[in-house]
Design a protein around this motif. Sequence first.
Motif, PDB file in Angstrom:
ATOM      1  N   TRP A   1     111.948  25.403  17.436  1.00  0.00           N
ATOM      2  CA  TRP A   1     110.690  24.385  18.044  1.00  0.00           C
ATOM      3  C   TRP A   1     111.080  25.014  19.193  1.00  0.00           C
ATOM      4  O   TRP A   1     110.789  26.828  19.575  1.00  0.00           O
ATOM      5  N   THR A   2     109.800  24.906  20.155  1.00  0.00           N
ATOM      6  CA  THR A   2     109.052  25.376  21.414  1.00  0.00           C
ATOM      7  C   THR A   2     109.270  24.402  22.656  1.00  0.00           C
ATOM      8  O   THR A   2     108.893  24.686  23.946  1.00  0.00           O
ATOM      9  N   VAL A   3     110.214  23.226  22.652  1.00  0.00           N
ATOM     10  CA  VAL A   3     110.307  22.380  23.316  1.00  0.00           C
ATOM     11  C   VAL A   3     111.857  23.251  24.098  1.00  0.00           C
ATOM     12  O   VAL A   3     112.692  23.924  23.482  1.00  0.00           O
ATOM     13  N   LEU A   4     111.624  23.203  25.514  1.00  0.00           N
ATOM     14  CA  LEU A   4     112.328  24.133  26.625  1.00  0.00           C
ATOM     15  C   LEU A   4     113.968  23.791  25.853  1.00  0.00           C
ATOM     16  O   LEU A   4     113.890  22.560  26.558  1.00  0.00           O
ATOM     17  N   CYS A   5     115.288  24.216  25.418  1.00  0.00           N
ATOM     18  CA  CYS A   5     116.637  23.580  25.110  1.00  0.00           C
ATOM     19  C   CYS A   5     116.961  22.574  27.016  1.00  0.00           C
ATOM     20  O   CYS A   5     116.540  23.395  28.092  1.00  0.00           O
ATOM     21  N   ASN A   6     117.359  21.480  26.629  1.00  0.00           N
ATOM     22  CA  ASN A   6     117.652  20.503  28.579  1.00  0.00           C
ATOM     23  C   ASN A   6     118.682  20.268  27.964  1.00  0.00           C
ATOM     24  O   ASN A   6     118.693  19.286  26.966  1.00  0.00           O
ATOM     25  N   LYS A   7     119.613  20.045  29.472  1.00  0.00           N
ATOM     26  CA  LYS A   7     120.211  19.350  29.049  1.00  0.00           C
ATOM     27  C   LYS A   7     120.409  17.700  28.870  1.00  0.00           C
ATOM     28  O   LYS A   7     121.662  17.147  28.379  1.00  0.00           O
ATOM     29  N   LEU A   8     119.822  16.898  28.397  1.00  0.00           N
ATOM     30  CA  LEU A   8     119.544  15.546  28.088  1.00  0.00           C
ATOM     31  C   LEU A   8     119.071  15.674  26.645  1.00  0.00           C
ATOM     32  O   LEU A   8     118.580  15.018  25.658  1.00  0.00           O
ATOM     33  N   ASP A   9     119.482  16.747  26.181  1.00  0.00           N
ATOM     34  CA  ASP A   9     118.816  17.221  25.094  1.00  0.00           C
ATOM     35  C   ASP A   9     117.871  16.662  24.417  1.00  0.00           C
ATOM     36  O   ASP A   9     117.715  16.239  23.052  1.00  0.00           O
TER      37      ASP A   9
END
Length: 199
Positions: free
Chosen positions: A17-25
């Motif tokens: 993916w090009t989506v940044l890893c984040n705590k809210l998934d």
Amino acid sequence: MSDKYGVGQDSYCYPGWTVLCNKLDIRDDSTLNDVEQMLSAVAAATLEFSPPPYNLASLQKIHRTLFFDLYDCAGELRTVGISKQDTRFCQPDYMEKEAGKIFKGMASANWFEGMSRSDLIVAVADAYSDLNVVHPFREGNGRTQRILFEHLVMNAGFEISWWGVENDEWLYANIAAYNCVLEPLQQVFDRCIGQQIQA
């Protein structure tokens, strides 16, 4: 596929993916952007004015506050090269050194204290442009830097507000400044920097 910084797949993104890893998934860019704007706005309201001296650690502290609830890398300097269209930002190996030069220059100018409003506009636009090229974080550079410069301008004795500046205008001014044309960014700061703060 590349993200807005032309990076594509890197350690900050979900695999494939090009989506940044984040705590809210969150796996959708648009949703992540909306949530990021909301959470960072709430966090920004908790930041109190901080007087100089300022340095790269000051930026990291602001970034950590703004994005702690969303990103594990909040407050950490990026480790990948990034660019936007024809704008190439500082390589990670040189960010600390280049940022240090900029903050040293502002310190030697006494953090712009005692300047007239017109001189302050020129000085702030120049320093902002230089620091923008460093772009030390994988995401959230603009919001972080604007808060630091709010503190800088307020410490110099002037009001500042970003309201009324459109995103396209802001982007155009920063691109022009990257290409050594500072007038558009000066015009933006002329609108954002208000009157002297009365004691």
